[in-house]
Scaffold this active site. Structure first.
Site, PDB file in Angstrom:
ATOM      1  CB  CYS A  16      -0.887  -0.008   1.235  1.00 39.30           C
ATOM      2  SG  CYS A  16       0.079   0.040   2.781  1.00 39.30           S
ATOM      3  CG  HIS A  45       4.634  -5.992  11.461  1.00 42.36           C
ATOM      4  ND1 HIS A  45       3.511  -5.726  12.188  1.00 42.36           N
ATOM      5  CD2 HIS A  45       5.673  -5.594  12.241  1.00 42.36           C
ATOM      6  CE1 HIS A  45       3.852  -5.191  13.353  1.00 42.36           C
ATOM      7  NE2 HIS A  45       5.155  -5.101  13.399  1.00 42.36           N
ATOM      8  CG  HIS A  78       3.774  -0.612  12.736  1.00 44.84           C
ATOM      9  ND1 HIS A  78       5.112  -0.921  12.572  1.00 44.84           N
ATOM     10  CD2 HIS A  78       3.084  -1.491  11.983  1.00 44.84           C
ATOM     11  CE1 HIS A  78       5.217  -1.962  11.754  1.00 44.84           C
ATOM     12  NE2 HIS A  78       4.006  -2.318  11.386  1.00 44.84           N
ATOM     13  CB  CYS A 100       0.808   4.672   7.730  1.00 41.33           C
ATOM     14  SG  CYS A 100      -0.533   4.843   6.537  1.00 41.33           S
ATOM     15  CG  HIS A 128      -0.432  -4.214  15.966  1.00 41.66           C
ATOM     16  ND1 HIS A 128      -0.166  -2.979  15.420  1.00 41.66           N
ATOM     17  CD2 HIS A 128      -0.256  -5.119  14.978  1.00 41.66           C
ATOM     18  CE1 HIS A 128       0.146  -3.131  14.132  1.00 41.66           C
ATOM     19  NE2 HIS A 128       0.110  -4.427  13.849  1.00 41.66           N
ATOM     20  CD  GLU A 130      -2.606   1.205  13.419  1.00 41.81           C
ATOM     21  OE1 GLU A 130      -3.691   1.812  13.501  1.00 41.81           O
ATOM     22  OE2 GLU A 130      -2.366   0.348  12.540  1.00 41.81           O
ATOM     23  CB  THR A 168      -5.127   1.660  10.102  1.00 38.49           C
ATOM     24  OG1 THR A 168      -3.820   1.093  10.246  1.00 38.49           O
ATOM     25  CG2 THR A 168      -5.165   3.058  10.688  1.00 38.49           C
ATOM     26  CB  SER A 227      -2.368  -6.594  12.002  1.00 35.71           C
ATOM     27  OG  SER A 227      -3.752  -6.531  12.247  1.00 35.71           O
TER      28      SER A 227
END
Length: 321
Positions: A16, A45, A78, A100, A128, A130, A168, A227
């Site tokens: 992405c 990741h 993240h 991001c 996680h 993020e 996200t 994730s």
């Protein structure tokens, strides 16, 4: 034993815009300042990406004490907590933030609403990076829920100013179910104008929803820590299609393909296309003749690089893609 006849490729799949930008930030920092460049946490990741960047001179760390004074430091895609940002500044590093922009958007929303006196319910996975980064935007007042059951246990100090935010990279369907439970318990809860789950996560999950019913088996290319890749495998299985996630083509098991004639293939947002190509070659060796790309959304999102890394000499040689 029937042979695999066709590979169906999900569209979109793989990188992405946020992942592409994060990798490019590390590569440009290496090109501009030379090795080593320190990166807090895996930049994205994916094992292949991390190993490629290590080979170019990136050093991945978790603790800022491992970074020498005056070094160049990159924050992973993240995002990081305020405490990590403040410590990095205090230690005097040259900092480039590869968070991001869609994660940063959540951080900005949290800061804005916190100033207005809001508390938060965050839907996400405990531990996680993020989630740790977003929850670390405030000292207190963010309550993490991982599933519907957790919603019943939340004890905010007040219910008039309560907002919900989301990791996200969640399952769109799971997040919607948890958000509905939050609304049922806290009818006044404020939800984001646009959902926090990012466009790429949504698009890859939508593609798997189209792909799964058309194939006998789904292979997701992604690392165990990713994730969004894990959510793709779970989604295919939930739709009744056998599914496996592999970090590389070497993990494919011939037994998975016995009796399967059509194989669906996708990749998480942090998995490079080179890995997809290698998986296709391995499945071809098992007898697959044709590879067909599904129709799907073409993503054109591009995020700008931070100031100080916008080199005028165009694309980097050997850019991971």
């Amino acid at each position: 034993m029937s042979k695999v006849e066709e590979i169906l490729l999900a569209e979109p799949r793989g990188f992405c815009a946020g992942v592409d930008r994060a990798i490019e930030i590390v590569e440009r920092a290496l090109a501009k300042f030379g090795a080593p460049i320190y990166v807090r946490h895996e930049i994205v990741h994916n094992t292949y990406v991390v190993n490629e960047l290590k080979a170019k001179g990136a050093i991945f760390i978790e603790d800022l004490a491992e970074v020498p004074p005056g070094a160049t430091l990159v924050f992973s895609a993240h995002g990081v907590s305020k405490a990590v940002q403040n410590e990095a500044k205090a230690r005097g590093f040259e900092i480039f933030d590869a968070t991001c922009p869609l994660v940063s958007k959540v951080h900005v929303e949290v800061a804005k609403l916190a100033r207005e006196g809001y508390e938060f319910i965050m839907i996400g996975h405990k531990g996680h990076p993020e989630v740790e980064g977003t929850m670390g935007q405030l000292d207190h007042g963010i309550h993490l829920v991982e599933d519907v059951d957790d919603v019943a246990k939340v004890q905010p100090s007040q219910v008039d100013k309560l907002a919900v935010v989301t990791q996200t990279t969640l399952s769109v369907d799971d997040a919607a179910e948890i958000a509905a439970a939050v609304r049922a318990r806290f009818p006044k809860v404020r939800e984001p104008k646009q959902q926090d789950i990012c466009y790429a996560t949504q698009n890859r999950q939508d593609a798997v929803k189209l792909l799964s019913p058309q194939v006998d088996l789904v292979i997701v290319v992604g690392s165990p820590t990713s994730s969004n890749s894990n959510r793709l495998r779970e989604l295919a299985q939930r739709l009744g299609t056998e599914a496996y996630m592999v970090d590389s083509a070497t993990e494919l098991q011939p037994a998975w393909f016995e009796g399967k004639t059509r194989v669906g293939l996708t990749a998480g947002a942090s998995a490079p296309e080179v890995l997809v190509t290698q998986v296709i070659e391995r499945i071809r060796a098992l007898g697959a003749v044709s590879v067909r790309k599904m129709d799907g959304i073409e993503e054109t999102v591009k995020f700008p690089l931070p100031k100080g890394l916008k080199l005028s000499d165009g694309p980097l040689p050997g850019h991971i893609s």
